[in-house]
Design a protein around this motif. Structure first.
Motif, PDB file in Angstrom:
ATOM      1  N   GLU A   1       0.829  -1.205   0.000  1.00 54.56           N
ATOM      2  CA  GLU A   1       0.000   0.000   0.000  1.00 54.56           C
ATOM      3  C   GLU A   1       0.866   1.259   0.000  1.00 54.56           C
ATOM      4  O   GLU A   1       0.586   2.221  -0.719  1.00 54.56           O
ATOM      5  N   LYS A   2       1.953   1.235   0.818  1.00 55.35           N
ATOM      6  CA  LYS A   2       2.875   2.379   0.839  1.00 55.35           C
ATOM      7  C   LYS A   2       3.507   2.568  -0.537  1.00 55.35           C
ATOM      8  O   LYS A   2       3.632   3.695  -1.031  1.00 55.35           O
ATOM      9  N   MET A   3       3.937   1.425  -1.135  1.00 54.07           N
ATOM     10  CA  MET A   3       4.578   1.499  -2.441  1.00 54.07           C
ATOM     11  C   MET A   3       3.591   2.017  -3.491  1.00 54.07           C
ATOM     12  O   MET A   3       3.964   2.821  -4.355  1.00 54.07           O
ATOM     13  N   ALA A   4       2.337   1.550  -3.398  1.00 57.21           N
ATOM     14  CA  ALA A   4       1.320   2.009  -4.354  1.00 57.21           C
ATOM     15  C   ALA A   4       1.134   3.519  -4.212  1.00 57.21           C
ATOM     16  O   ALA A   4       1.059   4.247  -5.211  1.00 57.21           O
ATOM     17  N   LYS A   5       1.061   3.987  -2.960  1.00 59.58           N
ATOM     18  CA  LYS A   5       0.915   5.425  -2.716  1.00 59.58           C
ATOM     19  C   LYS A   5       2.145   6.169  -3.232  1.00 59.58           C
ATOM     20  O   LYS A   5       2.030   7.216  -3.878  1.00 59.58           O
ATOM     21  N   SER A   6       3.329   5.588  -2.930  1.00 62.85           N
ATOM     22  CA  SER A   6       4.579   6.204  -3.381  1.00 62.85           C
ATOM     23  C   SER A   6       4.624   6.247  -4.910  1.00 62.85           C
ATOM     24  O   SER A   6       5.019   7.272  -5.499  1.00 62.85           O
ATOM     25  N   ILE A   7       4.204   5.133  -5.550  1.00 59.26           N
ATOM     26  CA  ILE A   7       4.192   5.092  -7.017  1.00 59.26           C
ATOM     27  C   ILE A   7       3.233   6.141  -7.559  1.00 59.26           C
ATOM     28  O   ILE A   7       3.545   6.848  -8.527  1.00 59.26           O
ATOM     29  N   LYS A   8       2.074   6.259  -6.912  1.00 53.35           N
ATOM     30  CA  LYS A   8       1.090   7.257  -7.340  1.00 53.35           C
ATOM     31  C   LYS A   8       1.688   8.662  -7.230  1.00 53.35           C
ATOM     32  O   LYS A   8       1.578   9.475  -8.160  1.00 53.35           O
ATOM     33  N   ASP A   9       2.331   8.917  -6.065  1.00 52.41           N
ATOM     34  CA  ASP A   9       2.963  10.238  -5.869  1.00 52.41           C
ATOM     35  C   ASP A   9       4.069  10.463  -6.889  1.00 52.41           C
ATOM     36  O   ASP A   9       4.191  11.561  -7.455  1.00 52.41           O
ATOM     37  N   LEU A  10       4.876   9.406  -7.133  1.00 54.54           N
ATOM     38  CA  LEU A  10       5.973   9.542  -8.094  1.00 54.54           C
ATOM     39  C   LEU A  10       5.436   9.751  -9.512  1.00 54.54           C
ATOM     40  O   LEU A  10       6.023  10.507 -10.294  1.00 54.54           O
ATOM     41  N   LYS A  11       4.314   9.092  -9.831  1.00 55.86           N
ATOM     42  CA  LYS A  11       3.712   9.313 -11.155  1.00 55.86           C
ATOM     43  C   LYS A  11       3.260  10.763 -11.293  1.00 55.86           C
ATOM     44  O   LYS A  11       3.471  11.391 -12.337  1.00 55.86           O
ATOM     45  N   LYS A  12       2.610  11.277 -10.210  1.00 56.05           N
ATOM     46  CA  LYS A  12       2.189  12.682 -10.244  1.00 56.05           C
ATOM     47  C   LYS A  12       3.406  13.591 -10.431  1.00 56.05           C
ATOM     48  O   LYS A  12       3.383  14.517 -11.247  1.00 56.05           O
ATOM     49  N   GLU A  13       4.459  13.312  -9.636  1.00 53.38           N
ATOM     50  CA  GLU A  13       5.671  14.135  -9.715  1.00 53.38           C
ATOM     51  C   GLU A  13       6.293  14.009 -11.105  1.00 53.38           C
ATOM     52  O   GLU A  13       6.736  15.001 -11.686  1.00 53.38           O
ATOM     53  N   ASN A  14       6.289  12.774 -11.641  1.00 54.59           N
ATOM     54  CA  ASN A  14       6.833  12.538 -12.973  1.00 54.59           C
ATOM     55  C   ASN A  14       6.043  13.320 -14.024  1.00 54.59           C
ATOM     56  O   ASN A  14       6.630  13.950 -14.920  1.00 54.59           O
ATOM     57  N   MET A  15       4.709  13.287 -13.910  1.00 57.16           N
ATOM     58  CA  MET A  15       3.869  14.042 -14.840  1.00 57.16           C
ATOM     59  C   MET A  15       4.174  15.535 -14.729  1.00 57.16           C
ATOM     60  O   MET A  15       4.289  16.235 -15.746  1.00 57.16           O
ATOM     61  N   PHE A  16       4.304  16.009 -13.455  1.00 57.61           N
ATOM     62  CA  PHE A  16       4.608  17.422 -13.237  1.00 57.61           C
ATOM     63  C   PHE A  16       5.957  17.777 -13.867  1.00 57.61           C
ATOM     64  O   PHE A  16       6.087  18.789 -14.571  1.00 57.61           O
ATOM     65  N   LEU A  17       6.965  16.881 -13.613  1.00 57.94           N
ATOM     66  CA  LEU A  17       8.305  17.150 -14.153  1.00 57.94           C
ATOM     67  C   LEU A  17       8.313  17.059 -15.673  1.00 57.94           C
ATOM     68  O   LEU A  17       8.998  17.854 -16.342  1.00 57.94           O
ATOM     69  N   LYS A  18       7.546  16.128 -16.257  1.00 58.01           N
ATOM     70  CA  LYS A  18       7.468  16.041 -17.726  1.00 58.01           C
ATOM     71  C   LYS A  18       6.863  17.318 -18.278  1.00 58.01           C
ATOM     72  O   LYS A  18       7.352  17.869 -19.273  1.00 58.01           O
ATOM     73  N   SER A  19       5.771  17.742 -17.605  1.00 58.82           N
ATOM     74  CA  SER A  19       5.124  18.978 -18.042  1.00 58.82           C
ATOM     75  C   SER A  19       6.099  20.144 -17.949  1.00 58.82           C
ATOM     76  O   SER A  19       6.214  20.963 -18.874  1.00 58.82           O
ATOM     77  N   LYS A  20       6.809  20.211 -16.825  1.00 58.50           N
ATOM     78  CA  LYS A  20       7.784  21.278 -16.611  1.00 58.50           C
ATOM     79  C   LYS A  20       8.901  21.195 -17.646  1.00 58.50           C
ATOM     80  O   LYS A  20       9.337  22.217 -18.193  1.00 58.50           O
ATOM     81  N   CYS A  21       9.328  19.952 -17.925  1.00 56.82           N
ATOM     82  CA  CYS A  21      10.395  19.743 -18.908  1.00 56.82           C
ATOM     83  C   CYS A  21       9.932  20.173 -20.299  1.00 56.82           C
ATOM     84  O   CYS A  21      10.669  20.823 -21.047  1.00 56.82           O
ATOM     85  N   GLU A  22       8.676  19.793 -20.632  1.00 58.79           N
ATOM     86  CA  GLU A  22       8.133  20.204 -21.929  1.00 58.79           C
ATOM     87  C   GLU A  22       8.056  21.723 -22.016  1.00 58.79           C
ATOM     88  O   GLU A  22       8.397  22.315 -23.047  1.00 58.79           O
ATOM     89  N   LYS A  23       7.603  22.351 -20.923  1.00 58.11           N
ATOM     90  CA  LYS A  23       7.545  23.815 -20.906  1.00 58.11           C
ATOM     91  C   LYS A  23       8.943  24.405 -21.048  1.00 58.11           C
ATOM     92  O   LYS A  23       9.156  25.379 -21.779  1.00 58.11           O
ATOM     93  N   SER A  24       9.909  23.781 -20.312  1.00 60.14           N
ATOM     94  CA  SER A  24      11.298  24.260 -20.399  1.00 60.14           C
ATOM     95  C   SER A  24      11.824  24.093 -21.813  1.00 60.14           C
ATOM     96  O   SER A  24      12.502  24.990 -22.342  1.00 60.14           O
ATOM     97  N   ASP A  25      11.512  22.922 -22.422  1.00 62.09           N
ATOM     98  CA  ASP A  25      11.951  22.693 -23.805  1.00 62.09           C
ATOM     99  C   ASP A  25      11.342  23.739 -24.734  1.00 62.09           C
ATOM    100  O   ASP A  25      12.027  24.317 -25.592  1.00 62.09           O
ATOM    101  N   PHE A  26      10.057  23.980 -24.557  1.00 61.16           N
ATOM    102  CA  PHE A  26       9.365  24.973 -25.388  1.00 61.16           C
ATOM    103  C   PHE A  26       9.982  26.359 -25.180  1.00 61.16           C
ATOM    104  O   PHE A  26      10.271  27.086 -26.144  1.00 61.16           O
ATOM    105  N   THR A  27      10.209  26.697 -23.895  1.00 60.35           N
ATOM    106  CA  THR A  27      10.802  27.997 -23.568  1.00 60.35           C
ATOM    107  C   THR A  27      12.215  28.082 -24.138  1.00 60.35           C
ATOM    108  O   THR A  27      12.615  29.117 -24.689  1.00 60.35           O
ATOM    109  N   LEU A  28      12.971  26.983 -24.032  1.00 58.32           N
ATOM    110  CA  LEU A  28      14.338  26.948 -24.556  1.00 58.32           C
ATOM    111  C   LEU A  28      14.332  27.131 -26.067  1.00 58.32           C
ATOM    112  O   LEU A  28      15.140  27.897 -26.617  1.00 58.32           O
ATOM    113  N   ILE A  29      13.380  26.442 -26.729  1.00 54.59           N
ATOM    114  CA  ILE A  29      13.270  26.597 -28.188  1.00 54.59           C
ATOM    115  C   ILE A  29      12.939  28.039 -28.528  1.00 54.59           C
ATOM    116  O   ILE A  29      13.537  28.642 -29.442  1.00 54.59           O
ATOM    117  N   GLU A  30      11.999  28.619 -27.775  1.00 55.07           N
ATOM    118  CA  GLU A  30      11.644  30.030 -28.005  1.00 55.07           C
ATOM    119  C   GLU A  30      12.844  30.932 -27.786  1.00 55.07           C
ATOM    120  O   GLU A  30      13.086  31.867 -28.562  1.00 55.07           O
TER     121      GLU A  30
END
Length: 179
Positions: free
Chosen positions: A102-131
């Motif tokens: 259960e802890k691992m599932a919660k941790s995985i869920k949190d890590l997925k959220k963080e991963n999604m946030f970081l991907k989004s941030k990375c995509e924004k950074s990539d877009f900003t970098l390209i700009e």
């Protein structure tokens, strides 16, 4: 009379003798019957003793079997207790494992959220970098253009200054000539 009396006594004696003989025969028969009964009782007693001995052996065997069964029951009880203990430990381990999952599932869920946030941030950074890169290229081109314009203007300024100096020197010389 004596004879008769004697004869009567003799007859009584004979009758008494016959009676005693019959009683003796009867007693002898009773004795034989009693001896037969005693013999039967002795045989029966021998059989019963033999049977009792057999029963005693069976009881002894049953007691030994009971003792072995009790020992086996005790051993089985100990094994069952060990099994119960192992089952309790297994349940505890399973519960701990379940909690960890259960802890691992919660941790995985949190890590997925963080991963999604970081991907989004990375995509924004990539877009900003390209700009920024595009902006830099535009700025570079604009600077190059401005530099070329500046050089042309400087060249034009120099040319104009040279013409002005020339004009000024020509004008100064014509002024000096006119004066």
């Amino acid at each position: 009379m004596y004879q008769r009396r004697l004869k009567q006594l003799a007859d009584q004696y004979v009758l008494s003798e016959q009676h005693h003989e019959q009683e003796l025969k009867q007693k002898t028969l009773e004795l034989q019957i009693a001896e037969l009964k005693i013999k039967q009782h002795e045989e029966k007693m021998t059989q019963e003793q033999s049977q009792m001995k057999m029963y005693a052996e069976q009881v002894s065997q049953l007691l030994a079997t009971e003792k072995n069964l009790r020992l086996q029951l005790t051993a089985d009880g100990e094994k069952f207790q060990q099994f119960q203990d192992a089952l309790v430990k297994s349940n505890e381990v399973f519960e701990t494992f379940k909690q960890e999952i259960e802890k691992m599932a919660k941790s995985i869920k949190d890590l997925k959220k963080e991963n999604m946030f970081l991907k989004s941030k990375c995509e924004k950074s990539d877009f900003t970098l390209i700009e920024l890169v595009e902006e830099r290229e535009r700025t570079k081109k604009q600077m190059e253009k401005l530099k070329n314009q500046k050089e042309k203007l400087e060249s034009l300024c120099r040319t104009l200054q040279a013409e002005r100096r020339q004009n000024s020197s020509v004008s100064n010389s014509s002024d000096s000539l006119q004066s």
